[in-house]
Motif scaffolding. Sequence first.
Motif, PDB file in Angstrom:
ATOM      1  N   SER A 436       0.611  -1.180  -0.074  1.00  0.00           N
ATOM      2  CA  SER A 436      -0.065   0.114  -0.015  1.00  0.00           C
ATOM      3  C   SER A 436       0.999   1.166  -0.152  1.00  0.00           C
ATOM      4  CB  SER A 436      -0.900  -0.029   1.192  1.00  0.00           C
ATOM      5  OG  SER A 436      -1.924   1.312   1.278  1.00  0.00           O
ATOM      6  N   GLU A 477      -4.758  -5.011  -8.140  1.00  0.00           N
ATOM      7  CA  GLU A 477      -6.016  -4.361  -7.464  1.00  0.00           C
ATOM      8  C   GLU A 477      -5.843  -3.143  -6.679  1.00  0.00           C
ATOM      9  OE1 GLU A 477      -9.286  -6.061  -4.492  1.00  0.00           O
ATOM     10  OE2 GLU A 477      -9.115  -7.099  -6.109  1.00  0.00           O
ATOM     11  N   CYS A 478      -4.714  -3.073  -5.973  1.00  0.00           N
ATOM     12  CA  CYS A 478      -4.230  -1.906  -5.056  1.00  0.00           C
ATOM     13  C   CYS A 478      -4.045  -0.693  -6.142  1.00  0.00           C
ATOM     14  CB  CYS A 478      -3.027  -2.283  -4.310  1.00  0.00           C
ATOM     15  SG  CYS A 478      -2.616  -0.867  -3.183  1.00  0.00           S
ATOM     16  N   ASP A 481      -7.396   0.618  -7.687  1.00  0.00           N
ATOM     17  CA  ASP A 481      -8.180   1.183  -6.728  1.00  0.00           C
ATOM     18  C   ASP A 481      -7.758   2.686  -6.759  1.00  0.00           C
ATOM     19  OD1 ASP A 481      -8.732  -1.486  -4.455  1.00  0.00           O
ATOM     20  OD2 ASP A 481      -9.734  -0.803  -6.191  1.00  0.00           O
ATOM     21  N   LYS A 482      -6.370   3.041  -6.846  1.00  0.00           N
ATOM     22  CA  LYS A 482      -5.789   4.177  -6.705  1.00  0.00           C
ATOM     23  C   LYS A 482      -6.165   5.019  -8.083  1.00  0.00           C
ATOM     24  CE  LYS A 482      -4.019   3.470  -2.746  1.00  0.00           C
ATOM     25  NZ  LYS A 482      -4.475   4.022  -1.435  1.00  0.00           N
ATOM     26  N   LYS A 484      -8.698   4.449  -9.961  1.00  0.00           N
ATOM     27  CA  LYS A 484     -10.226   4.725  -9.957  1.00  0.00           C
ATOM     28  C   LYS A 484     -10.243   6.027  -9.164  1.00  0.00           C
ATOM     29  CE  LYS A 484     -11.525  -0.135 -10.131  1.00  0.00           C
ATOM     30  NZ  LYS A 484     -12.224  -1.318  -9.485  1.00  0.00           N
ATOM     31  N   TYR A 485      -9.850   6.076  -7.925  1.00  0.00           N
ATOM     32  CA  TYR A 485     -10.114   7.455  -7.268  1.00  0.00           C
ATOM     33  C   TYR A 485      -9.722   8.609  -7.939  1.00  0.00           C
ATOM     34  CZ  TYR A 485     -10.030  10.456  -3.386  1.00  0.00           C
ATOM     35  OH  TYR A 485     -10.314  11.608  -2.534  1.00  0.00           O
ATOM     36  N   THR A 517     -11.555  -3.732 -15.214  1.00  0.00           N
ATOM     37  CA  THR A 517     -12.644  -2.964 -15.044  1.00  0.00           C
ATOM     38  C   THR A 517     -13.638  -3.020 -16.131  1.00  0.00           C
ATOM     39  OG1 THR A 517     -11.899  -0.961 -15.927  1.00  0.00           O
ATOM     40  CG2 THR A 517     -11.438  -1.317 -13.534  1.00  0.00           C
TER      41      THR A 517
END
Length: 535
Positions: A436, A477-478, A481-482, A484-485, A517
């Motif tokens: 992370s 995936e990590c 997610d970043k 997408k944000y 996605t």
Amino acid sequence: MEGSGRHYTVILVDDEPIILRSLKAAIPWEELGIEVAGVAKNGEGALDLIREHAPDIIISDIRMPGMDGITLMKEVLTENPGRIFIVISGYGEFEYAREALRQGAFDYLLKPIDHDELTEMLKRATARLDARRADDRLLHSVQVLSVMARERMYAEWIEGNDRPRGPLAWLESHELDEDYFMAVVQLDHYHQLSERWSMAEKRLWLFAVRNILEEWSQQYGCLAVFPFHSGEWIVLFPDALQPRKITLGHDLIDRIRTYSKLKCSVGLSRTTRGIHQLSRAYDGAARALYQRFYSEQEGVFADTEHKDMAGHPDLKYPKHLESQLLDAIRTLDTGRLNACWDELKGYLEEQAYPKEGAERLLIELTIVLCRQLEQGNPPMDWRLDGLIHELHDQGSLHDAIALLKEAFAVQLTDHLKSQQREDGPTVVEKAKQYISNHYHQDLSIEEVAEVADLSISHFCTLFKQVSGYTFLEYLTECRMDKAKYMLSHTSVKVYQIAPLVGYQDPKYFTQVFKKATGQTPTEYRESHAAISGKN
């Protein structure tokens, strides 16, 4: 003419400087494929130039002070009859010219010199030199083919084919009708070297070793030198060298080490006679090389009485040593394990196990010990096939035992560490936190496994068991997610987002994002902007 690749040299000799200048300037030397290597004003000076430059053609005046042209020609042609000698004479010196022709001159030219006539004469001279070169190349090719055919014939006899086929059958083998012995020269650790070398490097090294062997063998009147298997050469010696065979072997090893920096060992056969004994001689020399397995360094080994496994009725599988090794594995006792390996080495040396038998025993024990490691212990970074392959490549028993000591010591150390570590979920959580914090970097599994203080294999297994993801799946995936944000909450361009989430190539980032996605980054941003607008 230049396109033909022809290149010859000429020396011009005349006591009149104006003639020398005229010859240099008026003849189309470059077009003829000839280079003027030098000029001389007399025979003595010409002789020095000829010995220095070794020209193909000499053009010389007959009458000169001191050494005349005919004397010069006799001296030059005695040293090298293949040279072209053209004489220049005056009208009153025809008898001299005729004498020059009798003594071997190519042709003669009368003064004043007709440059066109000389040019035609030089064309005929270079044509003769061309033909001579072609003959020399043909002779060389025939000699090379003869050597290759002889080597092929020897190889067939060594391999057990006592009826060579085709053109090999006519070759004589009179040098083997007398007593001789064979040396097999084998590069140490050849398989490891071969894996490290490119094909070009391999050809270069093998060519270099062959040249060293051929040059060395000429000093001792060896009967033949040729490559056999990869990393292996055959040298045949006349039996007169038998008393010096061990010394010669060491000298050969030193020569190869000095000039190629490569290490090799030499196996020597007993004395034999006749081409039909080549196979037996090779077997003896190759068998002698088995002793290299019990030596810690390269050396010279002579064939002795040999007994195979069937000839060792007292050889037994060392069950007591297997039990001790297994017990050391179960108790994770590295010191005791190493002592057992040393005891096994001593046992094999004492029993004089044949090389193949010793290798087979070591492989059997390795498999048994690996199975013990897998029982009741967490999975480790263990590659049994790779270890067995490395065992085959070891050149000596010392190296093989050292390899096994190191490999198993690493495993026992990892097992001990695994018993002292934190529990699985805590270790995986620690790895997740590290991912992370570092997802935007070029993060490798090796780096995260090191942070977790686990072998790569153990880390992969534990991470999957606890998290349900492989390392790459979780990292991806990590990163998604970043991404997408940022796509949803910022106006940062897609190509700028890619390196912020660990992808240096924006195109590759787009491919990974769409696979994860179902949308491209731009499509994802637009769809989420529409949702935000409705809200």
